[in-house]
Design a protein around this motif. Structure first.
Motif, mmCIF file in Angstrom:
data_model
loop_
_atom_site.group_PDB
_atom_site.id
_atom_site.type_symbol
_atom_site.label_atom_id
_atom_site.label_comp_id
_atom_site.label_asym_id
_atom_site.label_seq_id
_atom_site.Cartn_x
_atom_site.Cartn_y
_atom_site.Cartn_z
ATOM 1 N N LEU A 148 2.765 -2.869 3.709
ATOM 2 C CA LEU A 148 1.388 -2.370 4.091
ATOM 3 C C LEU A 148 1.223 -1.230 3.523
ATOM 4 O O LEU A 148 1.831 -0.212 3.401
ATOM 5 C CB LEU A 148 1.444 -2.254 5.708
ATOM 6 C CG LEU A 148 0.188 -1.590 6.039
ATOM 7 C CD1 LEU A 148 -1.077 -2.697 5.987
ATOM 8 C CD2 LEU A 148 0.294 -1.223 7.555
ATOM 9 N N LEU A 149 0.274 -1.271 2.396
ATOM 10 C CA LEU A 149 -0.451 -0.163 1.708
ATOM 11 C C LEU A 149 0.651 0.981 1.052
ATOM 12 O O LEU A 149 0.309 1.922 0.767
ATOM 13 C CB LEU A 149 -1.259 0.857 2.906
ATOM 14 C CG LEU A 149 -2.376 0.032 3.482
ATOM 15 C CD1 LEU A 149 -2.971 0.673 4.758
ATOM 16 C CD2 LEU A 149 -3.566 -0.099 2.367
ATOM 17 N N ILE A 150 1.627 0.312 0.654
ATOM 18 C CA ILE A 150 2.944 1.062 0.054
ATOM 19 C C ILE A 150 2.232 1.368 -1.430
ATOM 20 O O ILE A 150 2.625 2.506 -1.891
ATOM 21 C CB ILE A 150 4.126 0.380 -0.041
ATOM 22 C CG1 ILE A 150 4.348 -0.751 -0.632
ATOM 23 C CG2 ILE A 150 4.610 0.260 1.440
ATOM 24 C CD1 ILE A 150 5.541 -1.336 -0.784
ATOM 25 N N GLY A 151 1.258 0.827 -1.841
ATOM 26 C CA GLY A 151 0.885 0.985 -3.142
ATOM 27 C C GLY A 151 -0.618 1.721 -3.406
ATOM 28 O O GLY A 151 -0.950 2.382 -4.170
ATOM 29 N N ILE A 200 -3.202 -2.823 -0.956
ATOM 30 C CA ILE A 200 -2.884 -3.000 0.275
ATOM 31 C C ILE A 200 -1.651 -3.872 0.662
ATOM 32 O O ILE A 200 -0.829 -3.614 1.513
ATOM 33 C CB ILE A 200 -4.165 -4.015 1.104
ATOM 34 C CG1 ILE A 200 -5.441 -3.202 0.898
ATOM 35 C CG2 ILE A 200 -3.992 -4.357 2.436
ATOM 36 C CD1 ILE A 200 -6.652 -3.896 0.989
ATOM 37 N N SER A 201 -1.438 -5.115 -0.087
ATOM 38 C CA SER A 201 -0.129 -5.732 0.128
ATOM 39 C C SER A 201 0.210 -6.185 -1.169
ATOM 40 O O SER A 201 -0.339 -7.233 -1.901
ATOM 41 C CB SER A 201 -0.443 -6.933 0.974
ATOM 42 O OG SER A 201 0.538 -7.832 1.295
ATOM 43 N N MET A 202 1.196 -5.305 -1.850
ATOM 44 C CA MET A 202 1.558 -5.810 -3.301
ATOM 45 C C MET A 202 2.380 -7.158 -3.485
ATOM 46 O O MET A 202 2.978 -7.687 -2.425
ATOM 47 C CB MET A 202 2.436 -4.774 -3.837
ATOM 48 C CG MET A 202 1.799 -3.370 -3.717
ATOM 49 S SD MET A 202 3.146 -1.932 -4.122
ATOM 50 C CE MET A 202 2.696 -1.724 -5.839
ATOM 51 N N ALA A 203 2.210 -7.678 -4.456
ATOM 52 C CA ALA A 203 2.671 -9.081 -4.711
ATOM 53 C C ALA A 203 4.013 -9.038 -5.222
ATOM 54 O O ALA A 203 4.598 -7.996 -4.831
ATOM 55 C CB ALA A 203 1.885 -10.039 -5.606
ATOM 56 N N GLY A 254 -1.879 12.822 -2.153
ATOM 57 C CA GLY A 254 -1.849 12.498 -3.464
ATOM 58 C C GLY A 254 -0.563 11.476 -3.730
ATOM 59 O O GLY A 254 -0.291 11.310 -5.114
ATOM 60 N N GLU A 255 0.047 11.279 -2.753
ATOM 61 C CA GLU A 255 1.455 10.452 -3.157
ATOM 62 C C GLU A 255 1.007 8.776 -2.502
ATOM 63 O O GLU A 255 0.319 8.734 -1.512
ATOM 64 C CB GLU A 255 2.526 10.945 -2.122
ATOM 65 C CG GLU A 255 2.797 12.324 -2.863
ATOM 66 C CD GLU A 255 4.057 13.023 -2.153
ATOM 67 O OE1 GLU A 255 5.164 12.190 -2.027
ATOM 68 O OE2 GLU A 255 4.080 14.014 -1.936
ATOM 69 N N MET A 256 1.976 8.299 -3.139
ATOM 70 C CA MET A 256 1.720 6.754 -2.519
ATOM 71 C C MET A 256 2.911 6.525 -1.290
ATOM 72 O O MET A 256 4.015 6.991 -1.515
ATOM 73 C CB MET A 256 2.076 5.651 -3.636
ATOM 74 C CG MET A 256 0.976 5.501 -4.579
ATOM 75 S SD MET A 256 1.295 4.256 -5.740
ATOM 76 C CE MET A 256 2.804 4.413 -6.403
ATOM 77 N N ASN A 257 2.396 5.774 -0.342
ATOM 78 C CA ASN A 257 3.608 5.350 0.630
ATOM 79 C C ASN A 257 3.967 6.544 1.518
ATOM 80 O O ASN A 257 5.403 6.501 1.771
ATOM 81 C CB ASN A 257 4.444 4.568 0.325
ATOM 82 C CG ASN A 257 5.416 3.919 1.197
ATOM 83 O OD1 ASN A 257 4.873 3.435 2.213
ATOM 84 N ND2 ASN A 257 6.476 3.626 1.113
ATOM 85 N N LYS A 259 -7.270 7.183 -1.479
ATOM 86 C CA LYS A 259 -7.917 8.044 -2.641
ATOM 87 C C LYS A 259 -8.191 6.782 -3.876
ATOM 88 O O LYS A 259 -7.192 6.186 -4.312
ATOM 89 C CB LYS A 259 -6.687 9.048 -3.340
ATOM 90 C CG LYS A 259 -7.440 9.935 -4.325
ATOM 91 C CD LYS A 259 -6.532 10.747 -4.826
ATOM 92 C CE LYS A 259 -7.027 11.493 -6.048
ATOM 93 N NZ LYS A 259 -6.180 12.493 -6.549
ATOM 94 N N GLY A 260 -9.184 6.905 -4.441
ATOM 95 C CA GLY A 260 -9.756 6.098 -5.702
ATOM 96 C C GLY A 260 -9.767 4.656 -5.220
ATOM 97 O O GLY A 260 -9.925 4.086 -4.224
#
Length: 83
Positions: A41-44, A21-24, A51-54, A13-14
């Motif tokens: 992987l995509l946890i953000g 995709i891959s947070m630093a 509507g939730e992350m990860n 979403k958004g």
């Protein structure tokens, strides 16, 4: 060749940048360790379905889990997936 019979792992979403995709951050110490990097992987990314992350649904088991965990469950069962 077209891809067929793939599960949708997550529909984002958004905005979805490389940081989603891959947070630093602390993950950078795992450079070259694919299994550890895959935990990121995509946890953000925000899932359009809830509507939730990860948090995604494993459509084989019906259970919810983290994006990396469900991706691994699909891999272990030989199920292809897309984002």
């Amino acid at each position: 060749k077209d891809y067929q019979n793939l599960r949708v792992l997550i529909k984002v979403k958004g905005k979805c940048t490389t940081d989603h995709i891959s947070m630093a951050g602390p993950w950078l110490k795992f450079r070259g360790h694919l299994e550890n990097i895959s935990n990121n992987l995509l946890i953000g990314a925000t899932n359009i379905d809830n509507g939730e992350m990860n948090k995604v649904k494993n459509h084989e088991s019906g259970e919810e889990g983290s994006v990396p965990a469900v991706a691994r469950q699909y891999r272990d069962k030989g199920i292809g997936w897309v984002v």
